[in-house]
Design a protein around this motif. Structure first.
Motif, PDB file in Angstrom:
ATOM      1  N   ALA A  98      -7.780  -7.421   5.470  1.00 56.02           N
ATOM      2  CA  ALA A  98      -8.681  -8.785   5.229  1.00 56.02           C
ATOM      3  C   ALA A  98      -8.630  -9.437   4.865  1.00 56.02           C
ATOM      4  O   ALA A  98      -9.021 -10.716   4.091  1.00 56.02           O
ATOM      5  CB  ALA A  98     -10.132  -7.784   5.957  1.00 56.02           C
ATOM      6  N   LEU A  99      -7.757  -8.469   3.409  1.00 54.75           N
ATOM      7  CA  LEU A  99      -8.123  -9.536   2.226  1.00 54.75           C
ATOM      8  C   LEU A  99      -6.316 -10.540   2.084  1.00 54.75           C
ATOM      9  O   LEU A  99      -6.435 -11.053   1.110  1.00 54.75           O
ATOM     10  CB  LEU A  99      -8.126  -8.646   1.154  1.00 54.75           C
ATOM     11  CG  LEU A  99      -9.288  -7.886   0.832  1.00 54.75           C
ATOM     12  CD1 LEU A  99      -9.452  -7.399  -0.090  1.00 54.75           C
ATOM     13  CD2 LEU A  99     -10.227  -8.588   0.237  1.00 54.75           C
ATOM     14  N   TYR A 145       0.995  -1.324  -0.488  1.00 52.37           N
ATOM     15  CA  TYR A 145       0.194  -0.228   0.263  1.00 52.37           C
ATOM     16  C   TYR A 145       1.125   1.016  -0.078  1.00 52.37           C
ATOM     17  O   TYR A 145       1.557   2.014   0.576  1.00 52.37           O
ATOM     18  CB  TYR A 145      -0.986  -0.059   1.058  1.00 52.37           C
ATOM     19  CG  TYR A 145      -1.566   1.498   1.185  1.00 52.37           C
ATOM     20  CD1 TYR A 145      -2.754   1.397   0.476  1.00 52.37           C
ATOM     21  CD2 TYR A 145      -1.812   1.909   2.480  1.00 52.37           C
ATOM     22  CE1 TYR A 145      -3.085   2.721   0.465  1.00 52.37           C
ATOM     23  CE2 TYR A 145      -2.735   3.138   2.638  1.00 52.37           C
ATOM     24  CZ  TYR A 145      -3.498   3.640   1.395  1.00 52.37           C
ATOM     25  OH  TYR A 145      -4.325   4.596   1.863  1.00 52.37           O
ATOM     26  N   ARG A 173     -14.154   4.716   2.447  1.00 51.20           N
ATOM     27  CA  ARG A 173     -15.628   4.588   3.312  1.00 51.20           C
ATOM     28  C   ARG A 173     -16.123   5.996   3.278  1.00 51.20           C
ATOM     29  O   ARG A 173     -15.222   7.057   2.882  1.00 51.20           O
ATOM     30  CB  ARG A 173     -15.334   4.405   4.600  1.00 51.20           C
ATOM     31  CG  ARG A 173     -16.021   2.650   4.683  1.00 51.20           C
ATOM     32  CD  ARG A 173     -15.372   2.334   6.247  1.00 51.20           C
ATOM     33  NE  ARG A 173     -15.313   3.144   6.928  1.00 51.20           N
ATOM     34  CZ  ARG A 173     -15.658   2.360   8.328  1.00 51.20           C
ATOM     35  NH1 ARG A 173     -15.250   1.113   7.935  1.00 51.20           N
ATOM     36  NH2 ARG A 173     -15.583   3.334   9.721  1.00 51.20           N
ATOM     37  N   GLY A 198      -6.656   3.678  -2.874  1.00 47.17           N
ATOM     38  CA  GLY A 198      -7.578   3.671  -2.770  1.00 47.17           C
ATOM     39  C   GLY A 198      -8.986   4.793  -3.020  1.00 47.17           C
ATOM     40  O   GLY A 198      -8.193   5.790  -4.426  1.00 47.17           O
ATOM     41  N   GLN A 232      -6.839  -1.250   7.519  1.00 45.43           N
ATOM     42  CA  GLN A 232      -7.348  -2.589   7.717  1.00 45.43           C
ATOM     43  C   GLN A 232      -8.223  -3.525   7.291  1.00 45.43           C
ATOM     44  O   GLN A 232      -8.255  -4.823   6.897  1.00 45.43           O
ATOM     45  CB  GLN A 232      -8.142  -1.712   8.939  1.00 45.43           C
ATOM     46  CG  GLN A 232      -7.703  -1.594   9.215  1.00 45.43           C
ATOM     47  CD  GLN A 232      -6.620  -1.645  11.024  1.00 45.43           C
ATOM     48  OE1 GLN A 232      -7.512  -2.588  10.796  1.00 45.43           O
ATOM     49  NE2 GLN A 232      -6.378  -1.411  11.313  1.00 45.43           N
ATOM     50  N   ARG A 233      -8.912  -2.746   5.946  1.00 44.69           N
ATOM     51  CA  ARG A 233      -9.688  -3.766   4.632  1.00 44.69           C
ATOM     52  C   ARG A 233      -8.891  -4.270   3.984  1.00 44.69           C
ATOM     53  O   ARG A 233      -9.513  -5.271   3.747  1.00 44.69           O
ATOM     54  CB  ARG A 233     -10.066  -2.478   4.007  1.00 44.69           C
ATOM     55  CG  ARG A 233     -11.818  -2.276   4.612  1.00 44.69           C
ATOM     56  CD  ARG A 233     -12.078  -0.773   4.520  1.00 44.69           C
ATOM     57  NE  ARG A 233     -12.776  -1.212   2.745  1.00 44.69           N
ATOM     58  CZ  ARG A 233     -13.192   0.381   1.849  1.00 44.69           C
ATOM     59  NH1 ARG A 233     -12.426   1.255   2.937  1.00 44.69           N
ATOM     60  NH2 ARG A 233     -13.446  -0.086   0.853  1.00 44.69           N
ATOM     61  N   ALA A 234      -7.776  -4.181   3.532  1.00 48.53           N
ATOM     62  CA  ALA A 234      -6.296  -4.668   3.261  1.00 48.53           C
ATOM     63  C   ALA A 234      -5.581  -6.066   3.686  1.00 48.53           C
ATOM     64  O   ALA A 234      -5.821  -7.263   3.609  1.00 48.53           O
ATOM     65  CB  ALA A 234      -5.201  -3.712   2.674  1.00 48.53           C
ATOM     66  N   LEU A 271      -9.795  -0.290  -3.725  1.00 50.07           N
ATOM     67  CA  LEU A 271     -11.066   0.042  -2.423  1.00 50.07           C
ATOM     68  C   LEU A 271     -11.519   0.906  -2.744  1.00 50.07           C
ATOM     69  O   LEU A 271     -11.122   2.743  -2.554  1.00 50.07           O
ATOM     70  CB  LEU A 271     -10.246  -0.484  -1.218  1.00 50.07           C
ATOM     71  CG  LEU A 271      -9.493  -1.904  -1.389  1.00 50.07           C
ATOM     72  CD1 LEU A 271      -9.084  -1.473   0.538  1.00 50.07           C
ATOM     73  CD2 LEU A 271     -10.466  -2.856  -1.309  1.00 50.07           C
ATOM     74  N   ASP A 307      -7.579   3.429   7.261  1.00 49.82           N
ATOM     75  CA  ASP A 307      -9.363   2.270   7.429  1.00 49.82           C
ATOM     76  C   ASP A 307      -9.035   1.335   6.204  1.00 49.82           C
ATOM     77  O   ASP A 307      -8.996   0.075   5.736  1.00 49.82           O
ATOM     78  CB  ASP A 307     -10.233   3.454   6.872  1.00 49.82           C
ATOM     79  CG  ASP A 307     -11.774   2.267   6.599  1.00 49.82           C
ATOM     80  OD1 ASP A 307     -11.979   1.659   7.291  1.00 49.82           O
ATOM     81  OD2 ASP A 307     -12.031   2.839   5.558  1.00 49.82           O
ATOM     82  N   LEU A 308      -8.114   2.152   4.795  1.00 46.53           N
ATOM     83  CA  LEU A 308      -7.597   0.909   4.095  1.00 46.53           C
ATOM     84  C   LEU A 308      -6.764   0.082   4.219  1.00 46.53           C
ATOM     85  O   LEU A 308      -6.672  -0.738   3.823  1.00 46.53           O
ATOM     86  CB  LEU A 308      -6.760   2.279   2.755  1.00 46.53           C
ATOM     87  CG  LEU A 308      -7.329   1.716   1.363  1.00 46.53           C
ATOM     88  CD1 LEU A 308      -8.757   2.961   1.394  1.00 46.53           C
ATOM     89  CD2 LEU A 308      -6.651   2.703   0.730  1.00 46.53           C
TER      90      LEU A 308
END
Ligand code: ADP
Length: 162
Positions: free
Chosen positions: A27-28, A7, A121, A89, A23-25, A118, A20-21
């Motif tokens: 998860a993947l 990232y 949000r 993002g 955290q979502r990365a 992504l 936030d980005l």
């Protein structure tokens, strides 16, 4: 085999939107390498050391995240670290235009590395590091836009410069 993503960004400074980005990365992917730009076109407000410190402090205690400076071309860095993907993002139409062009160039240079977009949000989509800097310099309240640890450091450094 570990699934690694990078990232990349300037993180001048890191904001809630960036976090936030990340955290979502997480998860993947098994591992997310946050790469802090060193030779960006942008003249940064904070030094590389300061930007790295803020990213590290904001992500402390997260074993899936590594923070590294990115001294050269993003796709070369991604390759060297065995990354499958570059995470970026999207906030606005302007982001889309820039990011789509960047992703196209990166695909030409490294077709095996995917760019993953992504969407921001909604509650973070208006946050930009540029505005955070401006508000801070004008003496405003940035507490909603950056984590506490970052806010405290920025206040400390800003006072030193006054
Ligand atoms: P760069 O200088 O490479 O644009 P930034 O640190 O400004 O680096 O941003 C890194 C990435 O994070 C970019 O893909 C950007 O679109 C994305 N980003 C920045 N702010 C936000 C936000 N508030 N929400 C989601 N994504 C964001």
């Amino acid at each position: 085999m570990k699934r690694i993503a990078i990232y990349p960004g300037s993180f001048d400074p890191i904001t809630q939107g960036h976090l936030d980005l990340i955290q979502r990365a997480i998860a993947l992917f098994d591992q997310v390498i946050v790469t802090v730009a060193t030779n960006t076109r942008k003249i940064t407000w904070l030094s590389l050391e300061q930007r790295m410190k803020l990213v590290q402090e904001a992500l402390e205690g997260n074993p899936q995240v590594t923070v590294l400076p990115c001294p050269g071309v993003m796709v070369d860095f991604a390759r060297q670290h065995g990354a499958l993907a570059i995470v970026r993002g999207l906030r606005t139409a302007a982001d889309y235009e820039n990011e789509f062009q960047l992703a196209g160039m990166n695909r030409k240079m490294a077709p095996e590395i995917a760019t993953i977009f992504l969407p921001a949000r909604q509650e973070y989509s208006f946050i930009s590091a540029t505005l955070v800097r401006e508000i801070l310099m004008l003496g405003g309240d940035i507490s909603q836009f950056v984590p506490n640890v970052v806010m405290n450091r920025l206040r400390e450094w800003h006072k030193l410069n006054e």
